[in-house]
Motif scaffolding. Structure first.
Motif, PDB file in Angstrom:
ATOM      1  N   PHE A  18      35.925  64.483  24.344  1.00 48.20           N
ATOM      2  CA  PHE A  18      35.094  63.262  24.355  1.00 48.20           C
ATOM      3  C   PHE A  18      35.820  62.126  23.643  1.00 48.20           C
ATOM      4  O   PHE A  18      35.917  61.009  24.154  1.00 48.20           O
ATOM      5  CB  PHE A  18      33.752  63.541  23.681  1.00 48.20           C
ATOM      6  CG  PHE A  18      32.841  62.341  23.619  1.00 48.20           C
ATOM      7  CD1 PHE A  18      31.931  62.094  24.641  1.00 48.20           C
ATOM      8  CD2 PHE A  18      32.887  61.454  22.541  1.00 48.20           C
ATOM      9  CE1 PHE A  18      31.089  60.994  24.591  1.00 48.20           C
ATOM     10  CE2 PHE A  18      32.057  60.357  22.486  1.00 48.20           C
ATOM     11  CZ  PHE A  18      31.152  60.112  23.519  1.00 48.20           C
ATOM     12  N   VAL A  19      36.337  62.410  22.455  1.00 41.05           N
ATOM     13  CA  VAL A  19      37.048  61.384  21.684  1.00 41.05           C
ATOM     14  C   VAL A  19      38.339  60.984  22.393  1.00 41.05           C
ATOM     15  O   VAL A  19      38.676  59.793  22.479  1.00 41.05           O
ATOM     16  CB  VAL A  19      37.347  61.879  20.255  1.00 41.05           C
ATOM     17  CG1 VAL A  19      38.211  60.873  19.494  1.00 41.05           C
ATOM     18  CG2 VAL A  19      36.042  62.134  19.493  1.00 41.05           C
ATOM     19  N   ALA A  20      39.073  61.977  22.919  1.00 42.22           N
ATOM     20  CA  ALA A  20      40.341  61.686  23.601  1.00 42.22           C
ATOM     21  C   ALA A  20      40.127  60.806  24.821  1.00 42.22           C
ATOM     22  O   ALA A  20      40.906  59.866  25.064  1.00 42.22           O
ATOM     23  CB  ALA A  20      41.023  62.992  24.007  1.00 42.22           C
ATOM     24  N   TYR A  21      39.073  61.089  25.607  1.00 44.12           N
ATOM     25  CA  TYR A  21      38.854  60.344  26.847  1.00 44.12           C
ATOM     26  C   TYR A  21      38.200  58.983  26.605  1.00 44.12           C
ATOM     27  O   TYR A  21      38.707  57.953  27.066  1.00 44.12           O
ATOM     28  CB  TYR A  21      38.005  61.166  27.816  1.00 44.12           C
ATOM     29  CG  TYR A  21      37.834  60.474  29.157  1.00 44.12           C
ATOM     30  CD1 TYR A  21      38.875  60.463  30.085  1.00 44.12           C
ATOM     31  CD2 TYR A  21      36.655  59.813  29.485  1.00 44.12           C
ATOM     32  CE1 TYR A  21      38.750  59.818  31.306  1.00 44.12           C
ATOM     33  CE2 TYR A  21      36.512  59.170  30.703  1.00 44.12           C
ATOM     34  CZ  TYR A  21      37.557  59.167  31.605  1.00 44.12           C
ATOM     35  OH  TYR A  21      37.420  58.511  32.814  1.00 44.12           O
ATOM     36  N   PHE A  22      37.089  58.980  25.884  1.00 39.69           N
ATOM     37  CA  PHE A  22      36.345  57.733  25.728  1.00 39.69           C
ATOM     38  C   PHE A  22      36.996  56.766  24.738  1.00 39.69           C
ATOM     39  O   PHE A  22      37.118  55.570  25.012  1.00 39.69           O
ATOM     40  CB  PHE A  22      34.897  58.029  25.328  1.00 39.69           C
ATOM     41  CG  PHE A  22      34.069  58.563  26.450  1.00 39.69           C
ATOM     42  CD1 PHE A  22      33.497  57.714  27.384  1.00 39.69           C
ATOM     43  CD2 PHE A  22      33.891  59.923  26.604  1.00 39.69           C
ATOM     44  CE1 PHE A  22      32.752  58.198  28.444  1.00 39.69           C
ATOM     45  CE2 PHE A  22      33.139  60.435  27.665  1.00 39.69           C
ATOM     46  CZ  PHE A  22      32.564  59.563  28.588  1.00 39.69           C
TER      47      PHE A  22
END
Length: 272
Positions: A122-126
């Protein structure tokens, strides 16, 4: 600043290990997501503060990055979260105390692995990909460099590096359980975590963020990530289970047994 003796930390860790397997599925998944995201945010902070520094300051850069990364584990342990590497120490310790079953260990590790991965991704993508926090200069170069360094390690190198990592991370969790106030817990978490990051050991959940972040930017492959995941997971499991859980169980339960026998003998001598 109060703290517990190691033999008392052993009992506290067993209690925490039991508590972890008793969480509901929803609780485990939510807390696992939080932990994965917290560790990813710590790594994102590492990248953001070190990428702009000159290559000539590599040693200082590593120290600065390592000093900010522990925010992820601090948030996990103090705000609440279920982190795979910590569970690789606490849950097996509860098993050795005959409080949980082998099935409990396997189910817990699986659910926490999945939820940690979702939080880190989630953190990596968003934040990393969509917001661009890992894909603009100079941050992209740093992200790719870190991911490449981890992926180029052989199976054996990644495995051994994983052992070193979770030996220290589990020690940080152990110290946090033993501290009686928030400042003591933060200090206990900070220094072992900072040490493993500065050395460059591989953490399976941290890798769930940085390698996918590089993949989202168009570098490397998911198969290459899987080749890294397996040895690092196994190494982390050995580091937490054998070098902390089993080692301290043997050391402090043995001493406790010896002390109990000694007290019984003294009591019998007094009666006699």
């Amino acid at each position: 600043m109060g703290f517990s003796k190691p033999e008392n930390i052993l009992e506290l860790t067993v209690e925490n290990g039991v508590k972890k397997v008793k969480y509901s599925l929803v609780q485990t998944m939510i807390l696992g997501f939080e932990a994965g995201a917290f560790i990813a945010i710590g790594y994102l902070l590492f990248i953001r503060v070190t990428a702009p520094l000159s290559p000539h300051l590599e040693g200082l850069s590593s120290l600065i990055g390592a000093s900010v990364f522990p925010i992820g584990l601090i948030l996990t342990l103090l705000a609440g979260g279920e982190l795979l590497t910590g569970n690789m120490m606490a849950v097996p310790l509860a098993w050795m105390a005959s409080k949980v079953s082998t099935r409990h260990i396997l189910v817990n590790w699986f659910l926490v692995s999945v939820s940690n991965f979702v939080g880190a991704i989630f953190v990596a993508y968003f934040f990393g990909h969509l917001v661009g926090l890992t894909e603009t200069a100079p941050y992209l170069g740093k992200t790719i460099s870190i991911a490449e360094h981890k992926l180029e390690a052989s199976f054996l190198q990644a495995f051994i590096s994983g052992i070193g990592c979770n030996w220290l991370v589990s020690a940080a969790v152990w110290l946090s359980y033993g501290a009686n106030d928030m400042f003591g817990k933060i200090a206990g978490i900070w220094f072992p975590t900072m040490t493993f990051v500065a050395i460059g050991f591989q953490h399976v959940v941290a890798n769930m963020f940085v390698i996918p972040a590089a993949i989202f930017a168009g570098h490397f492959s998911w198969m290459a990530y899987l080749d890294n995941f397996v040895p690092v997971f196994l190494g982390n499991a050995v580091g937490g289970t054998i070098f902390i859980a089993i080692a301290y169980w043997y050391a402090y339960r043995k001493n406790e047994s010896a002390t109990t026998v000694s007290k019984m003998i003294k009591s019998m001598e007094k009666v006699g």
